[in-house]
Design an enzyme around this catalytic site. Structure first.
Site, PDB file in Angstrom:
ATOM      1  CG  HIS A  72      39.616  45.614  47.314  1.00 56.43           C
ATOM      2  ND1 HIS A  72      39.886  43.801  48.365  1.00 56.43           N
ATOM      3  CD2 HIS A  72      40.234  44.597  47.159  1.00 56.43           C
ATOM      4  CE1 HIS A  72      39.523  43.385  47.651  1.00 56.43           C
ATOM      5  NE2 HIS A  72      40.497  43.173  46.748  1.00 56.43           N
ATOM      6  CG  ASP A 189      42.863  40.045  46.413  1.00 55.70           C
ATOM      7  OD1 ASP A 189      41.978  41.164  47.025  1.00 55.70           O
ATOM      8  OD2 ASP A 189      41.853  39.040  46.311  1.00 55.70           O
ATOM      9  CD  GLU A 223      38.288  43.266  44.333  1.00 55.43           C
ATOM     10  OE1 GLU A 223      38.656  43.835  42.651  1.00 55.43           O
ATOM     11  OE2 GLU A 223      38.026  43.046  44.859  1.00 55.43           O
ATOM     12  CD  GLU A 224      37.823  40.081  46.978  1.00 55.52           C
ATOM     13  OE1 GLU A 224      36.912  39.655  45.775  1.00 55.52           O
ATOM     14  OE2 GLU A 224      39.326  40.060  47.473  1.00 55.52           O
ATOM     15  CG  ASP A 244      43.185  43.650  43.752  1.00 57.78           C
ATOM     16  OD1 ASP A 244      43.910  43.237  45.430  1.00 57.78           O
ATOM     17  OD2 ASP A 244      42.578  44.313  43.682  1.00 57.78           O
ATOM     18  CG  HIS A 324      39.981  34.587  45.248  1.00 53.71           C
ATOM     19  ND1 HIS A 324      39.036  35.130  44.810  1.00 53.71           N
ATOM     20  CD2 HIS A 324      40.653  36.274  45.681  1.00 53.71           C
ATOM     21  CE1 HIS A 324      38.753  36.462  44.918  1.00 53.71           C
ATOM     22  NE2 HIS A 324      39.468  36.620  44.845  1.00 53.71           N
TER      23      HIS A 324
END
Length: 387
Positions: A72, A189, A223-224, A244, A324
């Protein structure tokens, strides 16, 4: 064909370029254009969905039973919730991330008239003013605000700048590429996953590698927020591997070296046979690997399955410390992932039944439970096999 050599410098340069392009969910047009140009430069024809998910097909010997590799393009970010009377902006997060990692971040807000730089600060940011209260202020998005680096002392000033509720805020990645192979940055990410895919594709193109079936190279844009690959797949695709991040943290088996193969996430186990094949490829090609399970994690594959796509799915990851947040990875994992992707897409199709969407039980896969059932007592065996 075994794993292919990966252009390490290309992989890192792609990651560096990708990190320079802001792409929080909802603001992905610039990075879609960049990746599209790179795919075309590598020799693939590209098509975009209405909203901008990318699909590029590398032809194989068969179109049926196609394989897909997906990452993504979107990252975490924030959005303007309210124009405050003090000339600052109240924010809500895009994606799931803690305001703890937002405090002190440099960022940009994209308004209709242009972008403005600024900083995300706690409501009580000055120790000279608030003394010990700077340490006792709770952590949360209700306790931070965006300070605009422009003349903005009131709500009217913000409006004159053209900033509105709903405008997207992109947080600076602040990347560092260290000589020992570690990379520290926000948004690894999944900019790192995209770089892995491009490096694997470059290797395949450079070697003019043949594949048994078409390979779909997919890049999603939401995607998030849980949308992922729900609308990017076609009926030709029989199996899909998501690239990922894996969480290297206490209680997890992920590492910042080698490939971490996910056995399950919060939506349940990944496909038994596809995952087993990936493990076998790592063993055959001497690619370092480990397995892990993620209890609070979902990827592009989850959204595809939930959308009703009947595809085998697997997840291969690069270990990330502090996912994250201020994330850290190692180049060893990125190279290992790219090698595994090349080994997978060039490997023979083992389940020929997957060429068709539906068929009879002939050729249907088997799992070790049949063998285990043979060791049960006759009554139990008959009951187990009848289920």
């Amino acid at each position: 064909m075994s794993r292919l050599p990966i252009d390490h410098e290309y992989l890192l340069s792609m990651l560096d370029e990708l990190l320079k392009i802001p792409s929080p969910t909802g603001y992905t047009d610039p990075i879609v254009r960049f990746v599209t140009r790179e795919l075309e430069r590598l020799g693939l024809e590209v098509e975009l969905t209405r909203r901008g998910a990318i699909r590029a097909i590398r032809p194989g010997a068969e179109t049926r039973g196609a394989r897909a590799i997906v990452s993504h393009l979107d990252t975490l970010g924030a959005q303007v919730k309210r124009l405050k009377e003090n000339g600052r902006l109240e924010l809500v997060p895009i994606g799931h991330w803690s305001a703890r990692f937002a405090e002190g971040a440099r960022a940009a807000v994209f308004a209709e008239k242009g972008g403005y730089r600024g900083t995300i600060l706690p409501l009580k940011a000055s120790g000279h003013t608030f003394n010990d209260e700077v340490d006792t202020l709770p952590v949360g998005w209700d306790y931070v605000e965006f300070r605009i680096d422009a003349m903005a002392r009131t709500k009217d000033d913000i409006q004159r700048l053209g900033i509105e509720i709903g405008d997207i805020v992109a947080v600076d990645p602040q990347p560092e590429f260290l000589d020992n192979g570690f990379i520290v940055s926000r948004h690894l990410d999944n900019k790192a996953g995209v770089a892995v895919m491009l490096a694997a594709l470059k290797a395949l193109q450079g070697e003019e590698a043949e594949t048994p079936v078409d390979t779909h190279w997919l890049f999603t844009i939401a995607e998030e927020v849980g949308v992922g690959a729900s609308s990017a797949l076609t009926q030709d695709i029989a199996s899909m591997i998501a690239v990922d991040n894996g969480t290297s943290a206490p209680g997890q088996n992920s590492e910042e070296f080698g490939v971490t193969i996910a056995m399950a996430d919060q939506t349940g186990p990944f496909d038994y046979h596809l995952t087993k094949k990936l493990v076998a490829l790592c063993q055959e090609d001497e690619i370092r690997y480990q397995k892990d399970i993620f209890r609070y994690y979902r990827s592009d594959s989850a959204s595809a399955i939930e959308a009703g796509h009947d595809v085998r799915t697997a997840l291969i990851t690069f270990g990330v410390d502090a996912s994250h947040g201020y994330e850290r990875i190692h180049t060893h994992a990125l190279r290992s992932l790219a090698e595994l992707v090349t080994a997978y897409v060039t490997s023979p199709v083992m389940i020929k039944r997957d060429f068709e969407e539906t068929s009879s039980v002939t050729g249907f896969t088997r799992q070790p439970t049949d063998e285990a059932a043979q060791k049960l007592t006759p009554g139990i065996k008959d009951e187990a096999l009848s289920k």
